[in-house]
Motif scaffolding. Structure first.
Motif, short mmCIF file in Angstrom:
data_model
loop_
_atom_site.label_atom_id
_atom_site.label_comp_id
_atom_site.label_asym_id
_atom_site.label_seq_id
_atom_site.Cartn_x
_atom_site.Cartn_y
_atom_site.Cartn_z
N ARG A 160 0.83 -1.20 0.00
CA ARG A 160 0.00 0.00 0.00
C ARG A 160 0.87 1.25 0.00
N ARG A 161 1.96 1.22 0.76
CA ARG A 161 2.83 2.38 0.81
C ARG A 161 3.50 2.63 -0.54
N ILE A 162 3.96 1.55 -1.18
CA ILE A 162 4.61 1.70 -2.49
C ILE A 162 3.60 2.16 -3.54
N GLU A 163 2.37 1.66 -3.45
CA GLU A 163 1.34 2.04 -4.41
C GLU A 163 1.15 3.55 -4.43
N THR A 164 1.27 4.20 -3.27
CA THR A 164 1.07 5.64 -3.21
C THR A 164 2.21 6.40 -3.90
N LEU A 165 3.38 5.79 -4.00
CA LEU A 165 4.55 6.48 -4.53
C LEU A 165 4.79 6.23 -6.01
N LEU A 166 4.24 5.14 -6.54
CA LEU A 166 4.46 4.80 -7.95
C LEU A 166 3.21 5.13 -8.75
N PRO A 167 3.23 6.19 -9.54
CA PRO A 167 2.03 6.57 -10.28
C PRO A 167 1.68 5.52 -11.33
N PRO A 168 0.39 5.36 -11.63
CA PRO A 168 -0.01 4.43 -12.69
C PRO A 168 0.67 4.74 -14.02
N THR A 169 0.99 6.02 -14.26
CA THR A 169 1.63 6.40 -15.52
C THR A 169 3.04 5.85 -15.66
N LEU A 170 3.60 5.28 -14.58
CA LEU A 170 4.93 4.69 -14.68
C LEU A 170 4.95 3.57 -15.71
N ALA A 171 3.84 2.88 -15.87
CA ALA A 171 3.75 1.82 -16.88
C ALA A 171 3.96 2.39 -18.29
N GLU A 172 3.39 3.57 -18.55
CA GLU A 172 3.54 4.18 -19.87
C GLU A 172 4.98 4.63 -20.10
N TRP A 173 5.62 5.15 -19.04
CA TRP A 173 7.02 5.57 -19.18
C TRP A 173 7.92 4.36 -19.42
N ALA A 174 7.66 3.27 -18.71
CA ALA A 174 8.48 2.08 -18.92
C ALA A 174 8.33 1.55 -20.34
N ALA A 175 7.09 1.56 -20.85
CA ALA A 175 6.87 1.12 -22.23
C ALA A 175 7.59 2.03 -23.21
N LEU A 176 7.57 3.36 -22.94
CA LEU A 176 8.29 4.29 -23.80
C LEU A 176 9.78 4.03 -23.76
N GLY A 177 10.32 3.77 -22.57
CA GLY A 177 11.75 3.47 -22.45
C GLY A 177 12.14 2.25 -23.27
N GLN A 178 11.25 1.25 -23.27
CA GLN A 178 11.52 0.05 -24.05
C GLN A 178 11.58 0.37 -25.54
N GLN A 179 10.70 1.28 -25.98
CA GLN A 179 10.68 1.66 -27.39
C GLN A 179 11.93 2.47 -27.79
N LEU A 180 12.48 3.21 -26.82
CA LEU A 180 13.58 4.11 -27.14
C LEU A 180 14.96 3.46 -27.07
N GLY A 207 6.50 11.74 -13.10
CA GLY A 207 5.60 12.86 -13.28
C GLY A 207 4.39 12.47 -14.11
N PRO A 208 3.79 13.44 -14.82
CA PRO A 208 2.61 13.16 -15.64
C PRO A 208 2.92 12.15 -16.75
N ALA A 209 1.88 11.60 -17.32
CA ALA A 209 2.03 10.61 -18.39
C ALA A 209 2.77 11.23 -19.57
N PRO A 210 3.57 10.44 -20.29
CA PRO A 210 4.29 10.96 -21.44
C PRO A 210 3.34 11.43 -22.53
N GLN A 211 3.64 12.60 -23.09
CA GLN A 211 2.83 13.13 -24.18
C GLN A 211 3.34 12.57 -25.51
N ALA A 212 2.64 12.91 -26.58
CA ALA A 212 2.98 12.35 -27.90
C ALA A 212 4.40 12.74 -28.31
N ASP A 213 4.85 13.93 -27.88
CA ASP A 213 6.18 14.40 -28.28
C ASP A 213 7.22 14.18 -27.19
#
Length: 494
Positions: A160-180, A207-213
Motif C-alpha cells: 500500500r505504501r509503495i502504491e502511493t509512490l508509484l504513479p499508474p503512468t509509470l507503466a507508460e514511461w516504462a513502455a516508452l523506455g523500451q521503445q527508445l 511525473g505526468p504521463a508521457p505526451q505524444a512528443d
C-alpha cells in the motif's frame, strides 16, 4: 588452469537474503494448477496475467464459481474435471496445487521435483519451492514484496505504501523506455551522453504521463544538457500530512525544486523527495516576504533550466492562493503546468467539527470570502447583504485582524448579533484550536498581524450545534498556545 576462489577481506556487497527474488517469463508457457477452488482460481488468474497457458486439473468436485468465471472470460485456461497425475507435470514451466491433505501435498511436491518443475502448494510453505509475494503492478514494471511468510500482513502494508509512490503512468514511461532503447543505442555510445539521456528520462518518469512528443522532447534536451521543465501546483491541505492526496505525494517525490508557502507544515514537507531543493517563498499579511513577481520569475527560471518544480500552496492552490497569477505568468512563457488540488482549510474545519456547511435545514449556499483587501482593510466589493442572509454559511479566510470590522459590517447589514460563529486557529496542526462564539463576541478573537497564526472565521446557523458545551465534549479546543516548529528554508544545490 585451476581456478582458486579467493576470500574477500572487505564486506559482502549484499546482505543475507531469506529468499531470492526471481521474475519468471511465463508468456505462452504451460502452467499446471491442481484444484478448482477459489484459492486455486486466484493463482490461475495471476498466471493468466503473465500470458501463460493454464491447465487446470480441478478434480472430481465442483469447480468454484471463481474458476468457472475465469475460463468464461476467455482467458487461456483449460479445465479438466479430473485429478492430477505425475505425467501432467511433464514440460510444465510452473506447477501449483491446492492440496486437501498433507499426503496430496507431499505427493505433488515430489512429482514436481521429479519433473524438474518449480512448485507451490497453497498455504503449505513446507512443500513449496517458491512463494508468491505481494505485487505492485505497473507492468512492464513489476514490484514483488516478500516477508518469507513471516508476516504477510506486513507485506500488504508495504505494498500500500509503495502504491502511493508509484504513479499508474509509470507503466507508460516504462513502455516508452523500451521503445527508445534502440534509438538511444544508435545515437550514443555507452558513456556520459547516453547516461545523461536516461537520467533525464528517469527524472520525468515519476511525473505526468508521457505526451505524444515526449521522446522528441527528451532528445531535444541533449543540446545544452537540459530538458524542458514543468511546474506542478500542489495543494498542501491545512497542515496534516495524512490529508494529502496520493497524486500530491507523488508530485513531491518527483520534484527537483519545491517553492513552498509559509503556512505549509513541516509534516507535509517531510513527504517530499530528500534531494529536492526547498525554497520558502511565503507571503504573510503584515510581514516581509517574497513579492509575487519574484515568485513568478523564480518559477520561470527554474522551469527553463529543466527543473521539475512543485509550487506547494497551503490548502487548495485555487482558493485564495494566487495560483491564477502564477499560471498566467507560466503560460506567457510557454511553460507546461498542472494542478493537484488540496483540502482547503474551510472544509477541513467543517470536517473537524462534524458540520455540514450546506445542511439543508440551515443553509442554501456556502461562501468563501477573503478576510482583508490588498490594502489591509475590509475586503472591497463584497455583497454584505448576501453574506448577512441567515440561509448562507460563510467562511472568512485570513480574517483574524479584521474580526471586529467583519462583525460590525454584518450586524449593520441586518445579521443577528447572536448568530453562531466559530473561530478556527491553525487548523490541521498540533496547535489547532476552534473557539465557539457569536457574531457579537467575534471582535474578542481578533488576532494581531504578528501572531503568525492562520485564522478562519465560520459564520452561520450550521455552527449552532457545535457551540458551547457540545464543542467542549468533542474536545475540539486543543490548546490556545501556539506550538512553534522549525521552518525549512532553502536547501540543496540548484
Amino acid at each position: 588452469m585451476k581456478l582458486v576462489s579467493r576470500q574477500r577481506n572487505d564486506a559482502s556487497r549484499i546482505a543475507s537474503l531469506s529468499v531470492l527474488p526471481v521474475f519468471l517469463d511465463l508468456a505462452q508457457k504451460r502452467a499446471v494448477v491442481a484444484g478448482g477452488s477459489a484459492a486455486a482460481a486466484w493463482k490461475a488468474e495471476l498466471l493468466c496475467a503473465t500470458g501463460a497457458r493454464v491447465h487446470v486439473l480441478a478434480g472430481t468436485d465442483a469447480v468454484s464459481e471463481e474458476m468457472a468465471a475465469l475460463a468464461a472470460r476467455g482467458e487461456a485456461v483449460t479445465i479438466e474435471t479430473r485429478g492430477w497425475q505425475a505425467s501432467d507435470l511433464a514440460c510444465a514451466a510452473i506447477a501449483i496445487a491446492d492440496a486437501e491433505t498433507d499426503e496430496e501435498a507431499i505427493a505433488f511436491a515430489a512429482a514436481a521435483r521429479a519433473a524438474g518443475v518449480p512448485c507451490n502448494v497453497i498455504d503449505r510453505p513446507e512443500h513449496c519451492q517458491f512463494q508468491f509475494g505481494t505485487i505492485v503492478n505497473r507492468s512492464p514494471v513489476v514490484v514483488g514484496i516478500s516477508t518469507s511468510g513471516a508476516a504477510p500482513i506486513l507485506g500488504q502494508a508495504i505494498r500500500r505504501r509503495i502504491e502511493t509512490l508509484l504513479p499508474p503512468t509509470l507503466a507508460e514511461w516504462a513502455a516508452l523506455g523500451q521503445q527508445l532503447r534502440d534509438r538511444v543505442a544508435q545515437r550514443w555510445q555507452p558513456g556520459p551522453a547516453r547516461r545523461a539521456f536516461w537520467e533525464r528520462f528517469v527524472d520525468r518518469a515519476f511525473g505526468p504521463a508521457p505526451q505524444a512528443d515526449a521522446a522528441d522532447d527528451l532528445f531535444d534536451g541533449d543540446g545544452d544538457g537540459t530538458a524542458r521543465g514543468h511546474v506542478t501546483f500542489v495543494g498542501a491541505g491545512p497542515g496534516d500530512g495524512e490529508l494529502l492526496t496520493l497524486k500530491a505525494v507523488r508530485a513531491l517525490q518527483a520534484a527537483d525544486v519545491i517553492l513552498f508557502d509559509d503556512l505549509v507544515s513541516d509534516a507535509v514537507l517531510e513527504l517530499a523527495r530528500r534531494e529536492a531543493r526547498r525554497i520558502l517563498v511565503g507571503k504573510r499579511a503584515g510581514r516581509p516576504g517574497c513579492q509575487q513577481h519574484e515568485i513568478n520569475d523564480m518559477m520561470i527560471a527554474l522551469a527553463k533550466a529543466g527543473r521539475r518544480v512543485v509550487r506547494l500552496k497551503s490548502g487548495d492552490p485555487m482558493i485564495f492562493g494566487r495560483a491564477g497569477e502564477e499560471i498566467a505568468a507560466l503560460e506567457a512563457e510557454g511553460i507546461g503546468h498542472d494542478v493537484v488540488p488540496g483540502i482547503t482549510a474551510g472544509l477541513a474545519m467543517a470536517a473537524r467539527l462534524g458540520v455540514s456547511l450546506t445542511h439543508r435545514d440551515c443553509a442554501k449556499s456556502v461562501r468563501f470570502v477573503t478576510g482583508h483587501s490588498k490594502a489591509g482593510g475590509l475586503p472591497r466589493d463584497v455583497d454584505w447583504d448576501a453574506i448577512a442572509d441567515p440561509s448562507t454559511t460563510t467562511i472568512f479566510y485570513m480574517g483574524g485582524r479584521m474580526a471586529g470590522p467583519i462583525a460590525s459590517a454584518l450586524i449593520a447589514h441586518g445579521m443577528a448579533a447572536d448568530t453562531p460563529v466559530v473561530v478556527g486557529v491553525d487548523i490541521g496542526r498540533a496547535s489547532e484550536a476552534i473557539h465557539p462564539t457569536t457574531l457579537a463576541g467575534l471582535p474578542a478573537f481578533a488576532a494581531p498581524a504578528s501572531s503568525g497564526q492562520a485564522v478562519l472565521i465560520g459564520i452561520g446557523t450550521v455552527f449552532a450545534a457545535r457551540s458551547g458545551a457540545a464543542l467542549a465534549r468533542r474536545r475540539i479546543v486543543r490548546s490556545e498556545a501556539r506550538i512553534a516548529a522549525p521552518r525549512l528554508v532553502a536547501s540543496g544545490a540548484g
